[in-house]
Design a protein around this motif. Structure first.
Motif, PDB file in Angstrom:
ATOM      1  N   UNK B   4      -8.427 -11.071  36.066  1.00  0.00           N
ATOM      2  CA  UNK B   4      -9.753 -10.495  35.922  1.00  0.00           C
ATOM      3  C   UNK B   4     -10.402 -11.935  36.341  1.00  0.00           C
ATOM      4  N   UNK B   5     -11.563 -12.281  37.176  1.00  0.00           N
ATOM      5  CA  UNK B   5     -12.575 -12.338  37.307  1.00  0.00           C
ATOM      6  C   UNK B   5     -14.157 -12.487  36.539  1.00  0.00           C
ATOM      7  N   UNK B   6     -13.543 -11.731  35.689  1.00  0.00           N
ATOM      8  CA  UNK B   6     -14.973 -11.987  34.412  1.00  0.00           C
ATOM      9  C   UNK B   6     -14.815 -11.817  33.367  1.00  0.00           C
ATOM     10  N   UNK B   7     -15.046 -11.594  32.440  1.00  0.00           N
ATOM     11  CA  UNK B   7     -15.500 -11.801  31.210  1.00  0.00           C
ATOM     12  C   UNK B   7     -15.718 -10.884  30.271  1.00  0.00           C
ATOM     13  N   UNK B   8     -15.910 -10.441  29.828  1.00  0.00           N
ATOM     14  CA  UNK B   8     -16.263  -9.013  28.858  1.00  0.00           C
ATOM     15  C   UNK B   8     -17.097  -9.951  26.990  1.00  0.00           C
ATOM     16  N   UNK B   9     -17.733  -9.801  26.981  1.00  0.00           N
ATOM     17  CA  UNK B   9     -17.914 -10.252  25.460  1.00  0.00           C
ATOM     18  C   UNK B   9     -18.379  -9.389  24.360  1.00  0.00           C
ATOM     19  N   UNK B  10     -18.150  -9.501  23.256  1.00  0.00           N
ATOM     20  CA  UNK B  10     -17.899  -8.096  22.200  1.00  0.00           C
ATOM     21  C   UNK B  10     -19.497  -8.918  21.681  1.00  0.00           C
ATOM     22  N   UNK B  11     -20.342  -8.258  21.342  1.00  0.00           N
ATOM     23  CA  UNK B  11     -20.832  -8.765  19.410  1.00  0.00           C
ATOM     24  C   UNK B  11     -20.670  -7.736  18.340  1.00  0.00           C
ATOM     25  N   UNK B  12     -20.098  -8.757  17.433  1.00  0.00           N
ATOM     26  CA  UNK B  12     -20.179  -6.728  16.457  1.00  0.00           C
ATOM     27  C   UNK B  12     -20.042  -7.463  15.481  1.00  0.00           C
ATOM     28  N   UNK B  13     -20.949  -6.869  13.633  1.00  0.00           N
ATOM     29  CA  UNK B  13     -20.731  -7.615  12.798  1.00  0.00           C
ATOM     30  C   UNK B  13     -19.016  -7.164  12.458  1.00  0.00           C
ATOM     31  N   UNK B  14     -18.721  -5.839  12.764  1.00  0.00           N
ATOM     32  CA  UNK B  14     -17.835  -5.186  11.901  1.00  0.00           C
ATOM     33  C   UNK B  14     -16.679  -5.679  12.652  1.00  0.00           C
ATOM     34  N   UNK B  15     -15.488  -6.574  11.684  1.00  0.00           N
ATOM     35  CA  UNK B  15     -13.940  -7.547  11.977  1.00  0.00           C
ATOM     36  C   UNK B  15     -13.382  -6.296  13.362  1.00  0.00           C
ATOM     37  N   UNK B  16     -13.398  -4.595  12.175  1.00  0.00           N
ATOM     38  CA  UNK B  16     -12.672  -4.161  12.572  1.00  0.00           C
ATOM     39  C   UNK B  16     -12.569  -3.000  14.456  1.00  0.00           C
ATOM     40  N   UNK B  17     -13.671  -3.291  15.029  1.00  0.00           N
ATOM     41  CA  UNK B  17     -14.482  -3.087  15.463  1.00  0.00           C
ATOM     42  C   UNK B  17     -14.110  -3.844  16.518  1.00  0.00           C
ATOM     43  N   UNK B  18     -14.568  -5.336  16.059  1.00  0.00           N
ATOM     44  CA  UNK B  18     -14.192  -6.429  17.137  1.00  0.00           C
ATOM     45  C   UNK B  18     -12.936  -6.585  18.034  1.00  0.00           C
ATOM     46  N   UNK B  19     -11.839  -6.534  16.906  1.00  0.00           N
ATOM     47  CA  UNK B  19     -10.179  -6.528  16.591  1.00  0.00           C
ATOM     48  C   UNK B  19      -9.818  -5.367  17.778  1.00  0.00           C
ATOM     49  N   UNK B  20     -10.680  -3.928  17.418  1.00  0.00           N
ATOM     50  CA  UNK B  20     -10.598  -2.386  18.087  1.00  0.00           C
ATOM     51  C   UNK B  20     -10.073  -3.159  19.559  1.00  0.00           C
ATOM     52  N   UNK B  21     -12.483  -3.346  19.633  1.00  0.00           N
ATOM     53  CA  UNK B  21     -12.226  -3.694  21.313  1.00  0.00           C
ATOM     54  C   UNK B  21     -11.095  -4.250  21.906  1.00  0.00           C
ATOM     55  N   UNK B  22     -11.462  -5.485  21.208  1.00  0.00           N
ATOM     56  CA  UNK B  22     -10.575  -7.039  21.781  1.00  0.00           C
ATOM     57  C   UNK B  22      -9.078  -6.501  22.634  1.00  0.00           C
ATOM     58  N   UNK B  23      -8.247  -5.286  21.873  1.00  0.00           N
ATOM     59  CA  UNK B  23      -6.915  -5.113  21.520  1.00  0.00           C
ATOM     60  C   UNK B  23      -7.206  -3.779  22.747  1.00  0.00           C
ATOM     61  N   UNK B  24      -8.512  -3.192  22.873  1.00  0.00           N
ATOM     62  CA  UNK B  24      -8.634  -2.310  24.130  1.00  0.00           C
ATOM     63  C   UNK B  24      -8.865  -2.518  25.321  1.00  0.00           C
ATOM     64  N   UNK B  25      -9.777  -3.352  25.837  1.00  0.00           N
ATOM     65  CA  UNK B  25      -9.814  -3.979  26.332  1.00  0.00           C
ATOM     66  C   UNK B  25      -8.854  -5.013  26.852  1.00  0.00           C
ATOM     67  N   UNK B  26      -8.324  -6.044  26.269  1.00  0.00           N
ATOM     68  CA  UNK B  26      -6.762  -6.343  26.853  1.00  0.00           C
ATOM     69  C   UNK B  26      -5.715  -5.409  27.167  1.00  0.00           C
ATOM     70  N   UNK B  27      -5.437  -4.404  26.539  1.00  0.00           N
ATOM     71  CA  UNK B  27      -4.531  -2.898  27.077  1.00  0.00           C
ATOM     72  C   UNK B  27      -4.897  -2.526  28.864  1.00  0.00           C
TER      73      UNK B  27
END
Lengths: 871, 215
Positions: B4-27
């Protein structure tokens, strides 16, 4: 008696003369003349005899010499005459010798002498019987000698009758003693004169003894000593008086020997000193030392020096000194002594006088002290003092006044009014001068007192207000002798008064303009002042309602306080008046137009220095608007409370949701990811596995959250204290009191005395109670309900049973109501009772509901009695 | 798949949410950079590429909505909010402030990806517009001062004569300036120049009508 002695002697002389002449004629010789010559000599005697004898001796010598020298015829005759002269001389000598040797030889002369003497003479025989008494004695007594003889038939003497009866015994005893012993007799006694007056006599007699020593008689004299006796008595009397005088004069008299030795103190002095000359240790100058020792130590040196000088120089002595009295107290003495000198100018004695001037000295000291004090007083008096003579000439200015004027007051020493006038002109403020001069003139003329307030210039030029007063002093005749004046500085006072007036006016304005109604009352509560604002409000003043019978306070209260509040106000106010506690109460007060408005009245006592209440000050604020606003505010607040209650529940649920949603969101996202990894071609198993693991982890986390939420209501025991249930119930009731009053629901509390404390979380149990009470209140809103909630607490075995009961609509399913989310109310989450039960159970108790008969419900919960206090 | 030619920034204090979103977006084949706090995101170096910001409302340092307001002034990627408990006022506020979407946890895969794609497209458009604008601005900056005076007069529709009178220069000189402006601004026609002037927000200061007619 005289005849008895003289007649035979003259006859004898005559006979001898005749015989001699005859013999001479017969013999023709001169020898016959010898007889008459002898007789003449016998008769003449004395000096004549001696002259005749001398002449005869010379004649005999001359004739004998002539006989030797003369011719024989003449010689013969001369020899005859010489012989005659010699014989005559011999006879004369013999007679002379004879006359000198024998007393009896010259009885006539003796008798004459005796009887001419100014004394009475007597003689007595050895037995005491008078043989002779001189005629003057008999004249004196006016009695014949026979009366003096012993009385027949007694051993008494006749002279007893003339001796004074008081003296007789003594006289007779002495007389008898002398008769018996022969001792000289000497007595003094009184003898009665012929006219009956007794006079004193001295009676003395001696015994006459013969050659063998036998007493042959007594001879004596009685001499009139009456005058002597009287003089002597008078002397004795005078001396006694003198001595008494010396002792009684209110001074000390003393005498010193020329060398200074004290030889006499009068009794007063001896008494004062406590010792007398006689009792002083050693004679001599030690005594003077002893006397000097009694002088005050401070005066001793002067005493010794002055006295020493006086004794040395013979100068009179005069000194004041303190002398110690026998009791040790020193008295001031004024002592003087003068020397007594003999004709030669030598000092014989010192006579001293010592006056006790202690009182005088003290009085003088006192007077001096007073004078000094008075002078000091005049100078210290915080005022200016002055004196004028009757004409107005200044005689005296006090020190302060001189200092005040600061200039030379001598300049005003002018006669008459000019003096005081000059002073006034110099010092009085020009604006005040005319009236001062005018008043002064009038006062000096009429004698009326001067009293004026005016300004007086001080030394620094500042004019200060003075209150000036002057009064004349009059003598007995009413004439003015002095004017006494006082200037009192009232400048500060005037300023203070002005300030005070200003302040009072300001205060008054303050009181009257304060947006409050103000009352002052006496200690009994009777109103004495009401501010204008209150008078306007009430429509009547302080005195308007006065009348017989009721007190002003009661009339005011009856007229102005709302009937519903009156009794409480009276009771509260009376209690405050009695105890002195501040008063604070809100009540309705009638306005002049009849409208009752809410006011807040506060009263506080004002106390005097002794702490007694001198006045009550009341402030009355119209809070009608406030009260109404507050009522509205309370309603709003209540709504707000309920809203915030709801809000906090929402917040709680939001928080719960967040806590749960967070892991849930992770689970969901991971699930999608996992699904995509697995759906991809080829499937990314590695990452799918990772995501699956995360799903498990996050799902467990969500479960944990739910567990934690449950644990929220299961409080730990850490915040628990030992609390008396009564306190918790009381607090809960207070929390609900306002709401209960507003909803017109009574809260009845009944707590048994034996309820022990319990170990609880105070706030949680309060929450339970508040919740149950509020539920009860909601229940009694139902129609036909008794608007009351009962809260009871009592002990039940090992538990405390607390019941909250109502007579409201009751409950249909007593168990179901404790389930979460079960509610019978429109606005309720249905959590209240569930939470209550979990709190009670967390405390180890139980909470249940019972239906009341005929209606209503009772919620009961128990709390275990704390093990610590369980019996 | 060229990445992709774009970046998704995620700002969340909950580590579980960050992990899950990274995983989902990576998928979904998206590049993701996650931050635990708003501060970390602001501080971070961000490559010049189209982007999207997935922002949690509840953050430990500052609230996500406040962060949105703070970065609103500058250029920032469009925001997709996620929240544990969405309430209406916050969502309204977020959308008003320009948020792309407001998702309540848990959210579905499709919602998130849809929102991310919308945001990235929006950012691409923004970036293109910003690039045009920058080019125009560069051209305008190349104009001489006199040409910058001439431009508003020309786009106001004044005749050459009028504009020359306005500037006190001859009509000929004005025509030279006008020609230079047209060429420097790469405007094909006067209408083109007017459009460019509008984009550059050059005010139209003069009316073609004489001022006396306005009454």
């Amino acid at each position: 008696m005289r005849a008895v002695v003289s007649q035979p002697r003259e006859a004898n002389v005559l006979l001898a003369l005749l015989v001699g002449l005859a013999a001479c004629v017969a013999t023709g010789t001169p020898f016959g003349l010898l007889a008459p010559f002898a007789a003449l000599l016998l008769y003449a005697g004395g000096t004549a005899t001696r002259i005749v004898n001398g002449a005869l001796a010379v004649a005999a010598g001359v004739l004998a010499l002539a006989a030797g020298l003369a011719p024989p015829d003449i010689a013969h005759r001369a020899l005859d005459w010489a012989a005659f002269c010699a014989v005559a001389f011999a006879v004369g000598r013999t007679i002379a010798i004879q006359a000198g040797r024998s007393p009896l030889g010259r009885p006539a002369i003796a008798t004459r002498i005796i009887e001419a003497m100014p004394a009475h003479a007597w003689s007595a025989d050895p037995g005491g019987r008078f043989t002779y008494v001189s005629p003057n004695t008999l004249d004196y007594l006016g009695a014949p000698v026979a009366d003096l003889a012993p009385l027949p038939g007694s051993d008494e003497f006749g002279w007893r009758r003339v001796v004074h009866p008081e003296d007789y015994g003594r006289v007779i005893e002495a007389w008898r003693h002398s008769l018996a012993t022969g001792d000289p007799y000497d007595t003094e006694h009184r003898l009665r004169r012929h006219d009956g007056i007794y006079r004193w006599f001295r009676n003395a007699g001696l015994a006459e003894r013969d050659r063998e020593g036998r007493i042959v008689g007594w001879h004596g004299t009685t001499i009139d000593i009456d005058d002597q006796k009287r003089a002597e008595a008078a002397l004795v009397e005078r001396e006694r008086e003198m001595s008494r005088l010396v002792d009684l004069v209110p001074s000390h008299l003393w005498r010193l020997a020329p060398d200074g030795e004290p030889i006499f103190f009068n009794r007063r002095m001896a008494n004062f000193l406590g010792f007398d000359v006689g009792t002083m240790s050693n004679p001599g100058l030690d005594r003077l030392d002893r006397l000097a020792a009694a002088v005050h130590p401070d005066d001793q040196a002067a005493f010794r020096r002055t006295l020493g000088w006086s004794l040395h120089a013979g100068e009179p002595f005069a000194l004041r000194y303190r002398l110690r009295r026998a009791d040790g107290a020193y008295h001031w003495m004024s002592s003087r002594a003068e020397p007594l000198t003999d004709e030669g100018g030598r000092i014989v004695q010192w006579y001293g006088l010592c006056l006790d001037i202690d009182d005088q000295v003290r009085a003088q000291d006192e007077a001096r002290r007073r004078e000094r004090e008075l002078a000091q007083l005049v100078d210290m008096v915080p005022g200016l003092l002055w004196r004028l003579d009757p004409d107005g000439r200044p005689v005296f200015f006090s020190k302060r006044m001189v200092e005040y004027f600061g200039d030379d007051v001598e300049a005003f020493d002018l006669p008459g009014k000019a003096g005081v006038g000059a002073s006034a002109t110099a010092h009085v403020h020009p604006d005040d001068l005319p009236r001062v001069i005018e008043t002064l003139d009038r006062c000096l003329t009429t004698g009326e007192g001067f009293a004026l307030n005016h300004r007086l210039r001080r030394a620094d030029g500042v004019y200060r207000w003075m209150s000036v007063r002057a009064e004349p002093l009059r003598d007995e005749s009413g004439a003015i002798t002095q004017w006494y004046g006082l200037c009192h500085d009232i400048d500060d006072q005037l300023r203070i008064e002005e300030t005070l007036r200003e302040r009072e006016r300001a205060l008054w304005q303050l009181v009257e303009t304060l947006p409050a109604m103000i009352v002052c009352a006496d200690p009994a509560g009777e109103p004495v002042y009401r501010s204008e604002r209150l008078r306007t409000y009430l429509g009547f003043g302080v005195e308007t309602l006065d009348g017989a019978g009721e007190t002003r306070l009661n009339r005011t209260l009856d007229a102005a306080i709302h009937p519903d509040d009156r009794a409480a106000v009276k009771e509260h106010y009376a209690r405050c008046l009695a105890t002195g506690e501040p008063y604070l109460r809100k009540h309705r007060l009638r306005r002049f137009d009849g409208e009752y408005r809410w006011v807040e009245t506060r009263a506080a006592p004002m106390r005097g220095e002794s702490g007694d209440i001198v006045q009550w000050n009341l402030i009355c604020l119209d809070i009608d608007g406030e009260v109404r606003a507050r009522e509205e505010l309370r309603l709003a607040h209540d709504r707000l409370t309920r809203a915030s209650h709801a809000a906090s529940l929402a917040e709680l649920s939001a928080s719960i949701a967040h806590e749960v949603n967070q892991p849930l969101a992770a689970v969901v996202a991971n699930s999608h990811a996992c699904h995509r990894w697995l759906s991809a071609a080829p499937p990314n198993l590695e990452r799918a596995k990772t995501t699956a693991e995360r799903i498990i982890r996050d799902a467990n986390a969500a479960a944990d959250v739910v567990g934690r939420i449950r644990a929220l209501f299961r409080q730990s025991a850490e915040t628990r204290d030992l609390v008396a249930p009564a306190d918790v119930i009381t607090e809960a009731r207070e929390l609900m009191a306002e709401e209960a009053t507003r909803r017109r629901i009574r809260l009845l509390v009944e707590i048994a005395t034996d309820v022990p404390p319990a170990c609880v979380d105070r706030v949680q149990i309060q929450q339970v109670l508040v919740n149950l009470i509020r539920n009860g209140m909601d229940a009694v809103e139902a129609p036909k309900s008794e608007r009351a909630i009962r809260i009871e607490a009592r002990r039940m075995d090992d538990a405390i049973r607390i019941a909250v009961s109502d007579c409201g609509g009751g409950i249909l399913s007593p168990e179901k109501i404790f389930e979460p989310f079960f509610t019978t109310k429109d606005q309720g989450m249905g959590m209240g009772l569930a939470i209550c039960r979990s709190i009670v159970e967390a405390h180890g108790g139980r909470l249940w509901a019972e239906a009341n008969a005929p209606r209503g419900a009772t919620f009961v919960f128990t709390l275990p009695v704390s093990a610590a206090v369980a019996p | 798949m060229s990445g992709p030619d774009f970046i998704v920034y995620v700002v969340d204090d909950d580590m579980r949410i960050r992990e899950a979103l990274e995983e989902l977006l990576a998928s979904h084949g998206m590049r993701t950079v996650a931050f635990a706090s708003a501060g970390a995101f602001i501080e971070a170096e961000k490559p010049d590429a189209a982007a999207c910001l997935i922002l949690d409302v509840e953050l430990p340092d500052i609230n996500g909505l406040d962060l949105q307001r703070r970065i609103a002034a500058g250029e920032h990627p469009p925001i997709v909010f996620i929240t544990g408990h969405g309430d209406i006022p916050s969502s309204v506020r977020a959308i008003k402030e320009g948020a792309v979407d407001f998702l309540t946890k848990p959210f579905s895969d499709a919602d998130l990806i849809g929102a991310v794609e919308t945001a990235v497209d929006l950012d691409r458009a923004h970036r293109a517009a910003r690039a045009d604008q920058a080019a125009l601005r560069r051209r305008y900056d190349d104009l001489t001062p006199r040409e910058r005076e001439v431009l508003p007069l020309v786009v106001s529709g004044l005749l050459n004569k009028q504009a020359a009178a306005e500037l006190g220069i001859s009509e000929v000189t004005l025509q030279i300036h006008r020609r230079n402006v047209m060429s420097k601004m790469a405007a094909a026609s006067l209408a083109d120049l007017v459009r460019i002037a509008q984009r550059l927000e050059i005010p139209i200061t003069h009316s073609r009508r004489p001022s006396g007619d306005v009454s």
